[in-house]
Motif scaffolding. Structure first.
Motif, mmCIF file in Angstrom:
data_model
loop_
_atom_site.group_PDB
_atom_site.id
_atom_site.type_symbol
_atom_site.label_atom_id
_atom_site.label_comp_id
_atom_site.label_asym_id
_atom_site.label_seq_id
_atom_site.Cartn_x
_atom_site.Cartn_y
_atom_site.Cartn_z
ATOM 1 N N PHE A 205 0.803 -1.221 0.000
ATOM 2 C CA PHE A 205 0.000 0.000 0.000
ATOM 3 C C PHE A 205 0.841 1.279 0.000
ATOM 4 C CE2 PHE A 205 -2.815 -3.281 1.698
ATOM 5 C CZ PHE A 205 -3.931 -3.104 0.880
ATOM 6 N N GLY A 206 2.122 1.134 -0.220
ATOM 7 C CA GLY A 206 2.985 2.299 -0.346
ATOM 8 C C GLY A 206 3.146 3.104 0.922
ATOM 9 N N VAL A 207 3.139 2.444 2.077
ATOM 10 C CA VAL A 207 3.353 3.133 3.357
ATOM 11 C C VAL A 207 4.863 3.166 3.624
ATOM 12 C CG1 VAL A 207 2.834 3.169 5.818
ATOM 13 C CG2 VAL A 207 1.159 2.222 4.197
ATOM 14 N N PRO A 208 5.472 4.344 3.738
ATOM 15 C CA PRO A 208 6.922 4.423 3.961
ATOM 16 C C PRO A 208 7.347 3.622 5.185
ATOM 17 C CG PRO A 208 6.044 6.582 3.439
ATOM 18 C CD PRO A 208 4.866 5.685 3.630
ATOM 19 N N LEU A 209 8.437 2.871 5.039
ATOM 20 C CA LEU A 209 8.934 2.001 6.107
ATOM 21 C C LEU A 209 10.350 2.410 6.489
ATOM 22 C CD1 LEU A 209 8.759 -0.504 7.931
ATOM 23 C CD2 LEU A 209 9.512 -1.883 5.966
ATOM 24 N N ILE A 210 10.515 2.767 7.764
ATOM 25 C CA ILE A 210 11.832 3.083 8.319
ATOM 26 C C ILE A 210 12.216 1.933 9.241
ATOM 27 C CG2 ILE A 210 13.171 4.688 9.729
ATOM 28 C CD1 ILE A 210 11.073 6.852 8.988
ATOM 29 N N LEU A 211 13.386 1.364 9.019
ATOM 30 C CA LEU A 211 13.844 0.238 9.833
ATOM 31 C C LEU A 211 14.984 0.678 10.740
ATOM 32 C CD1 LEU A 211 13.358 -2.883 10.156
ATOM 33 C CD2 LEU A 211 15.440 -3.164 8.793
ATOM 34 N N LEU A 212 14.812 0.447 12.036
ATOM 35 C CA LEU A 212 15.854 0.715 13.034
ATOM 36 C C LEU A 212 16.409 -0.636 13.458
ATOM 37 C CD1 LEU A 212 17.369 2.687 14.841
ATOM 38 C CD2 LEU A 212 15.427 2.686 16.412
ATOM 39 N N THR A 213 17.641 -0.935 13.042
ATOM 40 C CA THR A 213 18.152 -2.297 13.158
ATOM 41 C C THR A 213 19.653 -2.327 13.411
ATOM 42 O OG1 THR A 213 18.255 -4.426 11.985
ATOM 43 C CG2 THR A 213 18.528 -2.438 10.661
ATOM 44 N N GLY A 214 20.109 -3.496 13.788
ATOM 45 C CA GLY A 214 21.544 -3.706 13.923
ATOM 46 C C GLY A 214 22.121 -4.472 12.747
ATOM 47 N N ASN A 215 21.275 -4.728 11.743
ATOM 48 C CA ASN A 215 21.697 -5.512 10.580
ATOM 49 C C ASN A 215 21.203 -4.843 9.299
ATOM 50 O OD1 ASN A 215 22.412 -7.394 8.681
ATOM 51 N ND2 ASN A 215 21.262 -9.102 9.587
ATOM 52 N N GLY A 216 22.050 -4.033 8.718
ATOM 53 C CA GLY A 216 21.677 -3.299 7.521
ATOM 54 C C GLY A 216 21.589 -4.135 6.273
ATOM 55 N N GLU A 217 21.973 -5.425 6.350
ATOM 56 C CA GLU A 217 21.929 -6.318 5.185
ATOM 57 C C GLU A 217 20.829 -7.359 5.315
ATOM 58 O OE1 GLU A 217 23.822 -5.653 2.627
ATOM 59 O OE2 GLU A 217 24.714 -3.995 3.743
ATOM 60 N N SER A 218 19.942 -7.193 6.264
ATOM 61 C CA SER A 218 18.909 -8.195 6.542
ATOM 62 C C SER A 218 17.791 -8.138 5.503
ATOM 63 C CB SER A 218 18.319 -7.958 7.936
ATOM 64 O OG SER A 218 17.689 -6.684 7.977
ATOM 65 N N SER A 219 16.922 -9.129 5.561
ATOM 66 C CA SER A 219 15.795 -9.186 4.619
ATOM 67 C C SER A 219 14.836 -8.028 4.837
ATOM 68 C CB SER A 219 15.063 -10.529 4.764
ATOM 69 O OG SER A 219 14.626 -10.721 6.100
ATOM 70 N N LEU A 220 14.598 -7.633 6.095
ATOM 71 C CA LEU A 220 13.720 -6.505 6.362
ATOM 72 C C LEU A 220 14.360 -5.192 5.918
ATOM 73 C CD1 LEU A 220 12.199 -7.482 9.844
ATOM 74 C CD2 LEU A 220 10.986 -7.323 7.654
ATOM 75 N N ALA A 221 15.682 -5.124 6.009
ATOM 76 C CA ALA A 221 16.379 -3.925 5.537
ATOM 77 C C ALA A 221 16.202 -3.758 4.034
ATOM 78 C CB ALA A 221 17.859 -3.995 5.896
ATOM 79 N N LYS A 222 16.183 -4.866 3.316
ATOM 80 C CA LYS A 222 16.011 -4.820 1.860
ATOM 81 C C LYS A 222 14.610 -4.343 1.478
ATOM 82 C CE LYS A 222 19.440 -8.340 0.587
ATOM 83 N NZ LYS A 222 20.107 -8.412 1.899
ATOM 84 N N ALA A 223 13.657 -4.516 2.403
ATOM 85 C CA ALA A 223 12.274 -4.105 2.122
ATOM 86 C C ALA A 223 11.995 -2.663 2.541
ATOM 87 C CB ALA A 223 11.305 -5.036 2.848
ATOM 88 N N ALA A 224 12.887 -2.084 3.337
ATOM 89 C CA ALA A 224 12.626 -0.766 3.909
ATOM 90 C C ALA A 224 13.000 0.368 2.960
ATOM 91 C CB ALA A 224 13.381 -0.615 5.224
ATOM 92 N N ASP A 225 12.351 1.514 3.166
ATOM 93 C CA ASP A 225 12.676 2.720 2.401
ATOM 94 C C ASP A 225 13.888 3.424 3.005
ATOM 95 O OD1 ASP A 225 10.293 2.954 0.494
ATOM 96 O OD2 ASP A 225 9.299 2.752 2.436
ATOM 97 N N VAL A 226 13.974 3.412 4.327
ATOM 98 C CA VAL A 226 15.095 4.027 5.035
ATOM 99 C C VAL A 226 15.601 3.027 6.060
ATOM 100 C CG1 VAL A 226 15.855 5.934 6.507
ATOM 101 C CG2 VAL A 226 14.089 6.336 4.770
ATOM 102 N N VAL A 227 16.903 2.794 6.053
ATOM 103 C CA VAL A 227 17.498 1.842 6.990
ATOM 104 C C VAL A 227 18.444 2.574 7.927
ATOM 105 C CG1 VAL A 227 18.893 -0.238 7.275
ATOM 106 C CG2 VAL A 227 17.330 -0.022 5.314
ATOM 107 N N LEU A 228 18.110 2.557 9.202
ATOM 108 C CA LEU A 228 18.974 3.112 10.238
ATOM 109 C C LEU A 228 19.758 1.950 10.822
ATOM 110 C CD1 LEU A 228 16.304 5.429 11.895
ATOM 111 C CD2 LEU A 228 18.200 6.171 10.446
ATOM 112 N N ALA A 229 20.915 1.683 10.223
ATOM 113 C CA ALA A 229 21.739 0.547 10.645
ATOM 114 C C ALA A 229 22.684 0.995 11.756
ATOM 115 C CB ALA A 229 22.519 0.012 9.453
ATOM 116 N N LEU A 230 22.405 0.537 12.959
ATOM 117 C CA LEU A 230 23.216 0.924 14.104
ATOM 118 C C LEU A 230 24.482 0.076 14.156
ATOM 119 C CD1 LEU A 230 20.453 1.396 16.833
ATOM 120 C CD2 LEU A 230 21.197 2.938 15.015
ATOM 121 N N PRO A 231 25.549 0.615 14.737
ATOM 122 C CA PRO A 231 26.816 -0.125 14.780
ATOM 123 C C PRO A 231 26.730 -1.351 15.685
ATOM 124 C CG PRO A 231 26.954 1.853 16.119
ATOM 125 C CD PRO A 231 25.658 1.947 15.372
ATOM 126 N N LYS A 232 27.544 -2.329 15.396
ATOM 127 C CA LYS A 232 27.616 -3.508 16.244
ATOM 128 C C LYS A 232 28.168 -3.123 17.610
ATOM 129 C CE LYS A 232 26.251 -6.222 12.926
ATOM 130 N NZ LYS A 232 24.896 -6.825 12.971
#
Length: 330
Positions: free
Chosen positions: A119-146
């Motif tokens: 439905f075209g709802v913007p998705l921002i992901l706050l994660t520790g894994n910027g290469e994950s499957s959910l990161a690939k689906a997100a519009d903006v990826v906030l990949a936090l450091p290990k």
């Protein structure tokens, strides 16, 4: 011997290392650009910020939703399991989704991610894994450091959840500043408790004009003393014919005046001396829109117990330190 206090200190130290790593990462082009994009995406939205996450990330997400809502960004938390059983209907196209998952592979979040894509709802992901499957689906990826968890087994989410919380709070404050969210705005969402009291405007709690102790400059000191005694605010305003505040007389002013008159006939002196003779000119005053906490700070800093509220030079009210303390401004 290692004590419990040492273990607590060690855990906090490890958490701090995670925060330091996050601060450093925000100076990198990747996370800096993603953070900018996240703030701009939420700022531009016409709907609500939908926060979601599972487990410890979900608990952090629930807190962040409350923080966003209380600082001017409409927001609520949607549990991913409930979303899969009907609560997806709470999310509309004008919304933005903020999804928290440290691993980026939380299966329970997949339905929300798929819904956002459909439905075209913007998705921002706050994660520790910027290469994950959910990161690939997100519009903006906030990949936090290990970062190492404070748990000695590096398992229990501790440092990671603190980093998520810090990042979310940071975005909320950035939005607050971008929206020009003021103390007055803050009070609309926090009318109760100590915080609500400290954000109350002086105009909403001051002694009204009709109850003010006021005398003219040419009235004798004995009238000033009568006004002080009648109202018991410890202060009397001296107003001119135009209604403007020319000065004030306090209990202290009267005490000092009486000390100077110790050898003179007291009654006669008080009738022959006028209010303007002993008044303090250019007194400390407050404006009606000042918040109670700021008013209390000013009065304590200037060591006064009462002050007139003035608008266009004329007294419209009065507040005392005791009033401010009674409403919980301190």
């Amino acid at each position: 011997m290692t004590t419990d206090s040492d273990h607590v200190k060690q855990a906090i130290t490890i958490n701090r290392e995670g925060i330091d790593a996050l601060i450093a990462a925000l100076d990198t082009p990747e996370l800096s650009a993603a953070t900018q994009a996240a703030v701009e995406t939420v700022f531009a939205m016409k709907g609500r910020l939908i926060v979601t996450g599972l487990g410890k990330s979900g608990h952090i997400g629930s807190k962040l939703a409350a923080t966003f809502a209380s600082t001017g960004t409409p927001s609520f938390f949607v549990h991913p399991s409930e979303a899969s059983h009907g609560d997806l209907g709470m999310i509309i196209g004008d919304d933005v989704i903020l999804m928290l998952t440290w691993s980026g592979e939380t299966k329970e979040l997949s339905d929300i991610a798929a819904y956002s894509r459909r439905f075209g709802v913007p998705l921002i992901l706050l994660t520790g894994n910027g290469e994950s499957s959910l990161a690939k689906a997100a519009d903006v990826v906030l990949a936090l450091p290990k970062a190492r968890e404070a748990c000695p087994h590096n398992l229990a989410p501790t440092t990671s959840t603190m980093m998520q919380l810090a990042m979310g709070d940071g975005i909320a404050i950035a939005l607050l500043q971008k929206k020009g969210f003021s103390e007055t705005s803050f009070h609309r969402f926090h009318p109760g408790g100590k915080l609500g009291a400290s954000l109350t405007r002086i105009a909403d709690m001051m002694v009204p004009f009709e109850d003010l102790p006021l005398v003219r400059p040419d009235q004798p000191v004995i009238d000033v003393i009568a006004a002080l005694s009648d109202k018991s605010f410890g202060i009397v305003g001296i107003i001119g014919s135009d209604g403007a505040l020319q000065g004030v007389v306090t209990d202290g002013d009267i005490r000092r005046y009486l000390e100077r008159q110790s050898d003179a006939p007291m009654q006669q002196a008080m009738r022959e001396t006028f209010a303007e003779t002993i008044m303090t000119r250019d007194p400390i005053t407050l404006e009606p829109g000042r918040l109670s906490a700021r008013a209390l700070h000013t009065m304590q800093e200037r060591r006064i117990s009462a002050a007139f509220v003035v608008e266009a030079g004329k007294p419209v009210g009065l507040v005392t330190v005791l009033q401010l303390l009674n409403v919980g401004a301190a």
